[in-house]
Motif scaffolding. Sequence first.
Motif, short mmCIF file in Angstrom:
data_model
loop_
_atom_site.label_atom_id
_atom_site.label_comp_id
_atom_site.label_asym_id
_atom_site.label_seq_id
_atom_site.Cartn_x
_atom_site.Cartn_y
_atom_site.Cartn_z
N UNK A 1 0.83 -1.22 0.00
CA UNK A 1 0.00 0.00 0.00
C UNK A 1 0.85 1.26 0.00
N UNK A 2 2.01 1.19 -0.69
CA UNK A 2 2.93 2.33 -0.68
C UNK A 2 2.32 3.61 -1.23
N UNK A 3 2.71 4.74 -0.61
CA UNK A 3 2.22 6.03 -1.05
C UNK A 3 3.25 7.09 -0.70
N UNK B 1 5.99 1.55 -4.37
CA UNK B 1 4.76 1.00 -4.92
C UNK B 1 5.06 -0.14 -5.88
N UNK B 2 4.02 -0.90 -6.16
CA UNK B 2 4.14 -2.05 -7.06
C UNK B 2 4.68 -1.60 -8.42
N UNK B 3 5.64 -2.35 -8.94
CA UNK B 3 6.26 -2.16 -10.26
C UNK B 3 7.24 -0.99 -10.30
N UNK B 4 7.58 -0.40 -9.16
CA UNK B 4 8.67 0.58 -9.15
C UNK B 4 9.97 -0.10 -9.56
N UNK B 5 10.86 0.66 -10.23
CA UNK B 5 12.16 0.13 -10.63
C UNK B 5 13.16 0.41 -9.51
N UNK B 6 13.46 -0.62 -8.72
CA UNK B 6 14.35 -0.48 -7.57
C UNK B 6 15.80 -0.60 -8.03
N UNK B 7 16.65 0.34 -7.60
CA UNK B 7 18.07 0.26 -7.93
C UNK B 7 18.73 -0.69 -6.93
#
Length: 409
Positions: free
Chosen positions: A381-383, A391-397
């Motif tokens: 439930x990121x905001x 949030x879902x599908x963020x591109x994490x480094x």
Amino acid sequence: MRERQNRPAAKKFFRAVGLLALALVSVYIIVQCFVIFRQSYKTETAIRYTMAESVRLSGVVAFDSVDVAGSGNLGYLVQDGERVTNGTVVAECYTNDEQGVQRERLDRLARTITLLTKSQNSTGSELSVLTNQTRQSLYNLLDKLDTAQYSGISEAEDDFLLAQNRLQISTGQTAGFSQTIAALQEEYDGLKSQLDTLQTITAATNGYFSSTAASPSIRADRQALDDADPAALQTMLQEGFPAADADRAGQITTGFSWKFYAVCDLDTAARFENVGTVKISVPGKQNTPLSATVEEVQTDKDGGIAKIVLQCQTINADILGFGLETVQIDLKTYEGIRIDKQALHIVDGQRGVYVKYGNLQRFLRITTLYENDSYILIPDNGKIGTDNEVRLYDEIIVQGTNLQDGKLL
């Protein structure tokens, strides 16, 4: 005359300046390339995932079962894990190797006759429906071959042949299979009359059958295991169990459940407190976690050990072969977004990760649901602006150098 002498000197000066400028530009380009290639970034997409708080225990599996008497060159007529009733013929005794080949031929004939008989029942079917069935069954067969689902290939092949045969009848490519069926039935009846004279082995009770090869290689007394205290169970596991009788046709598990018995230290036993149900799997044999109940946690504080008993009510062919096993027990499961632990950074005392937005890197805070040595699970439930911003599908480094909030990549 003096002007002519100064011209070569001026040319040499400008040439030196030009070479120096070129060298400086080359050095600058090399440095920039080094910086660019050195600052490589690896990213992973934040995906939804389920993680489990697990322990691994070594112990023994026990069933309520009875042996099926029989020996010799046996041909089994039921599958391992198949449910049988009292009086079901489970095997036949061959007196020569040819009879085994005849049985295989008889089974193939029965399968073919059934398939051709069904194929003739295509009256009233529209051509478009039959064409679609043929196409779909072919795709299904190819998919099973491509994904190595070999256990379902025979059924998929039958479905394709059935659709293809019905299509041939509907389009007039063949008038039917009556003559073929009659010839195959005659051969079937001849082989069956020969095999009907063989000695057979029948089930003496109801339950789930497993052949000798698919049954446990040890004999575990379920009642003795139930009665054992932690110290006694530890001794039983250390000394081992007697070998199962090899001179038998197999065994029938009469109950609908099986139990797993293990010994662990007190710290591990404490993790089972207030846990009623768990997921249990045996890596390499039964990889799909199965629901099980925690039936007993008996501690021996003087000995520093505890007895763990789990009960599962799922039976299949793989499970019926369990004996001494190392199992994975999922005590609790968590669902959320999975992040590689290499991506974790602590900035100003706040745990978070760097996320790629176009060519910009941003530091986002996270809160942890569960973590192990490799991954962190966070709520889905990121905001932005909260304690959990990914949030879902963020591109994490996951890997990178000189990471800084707001900096260009």
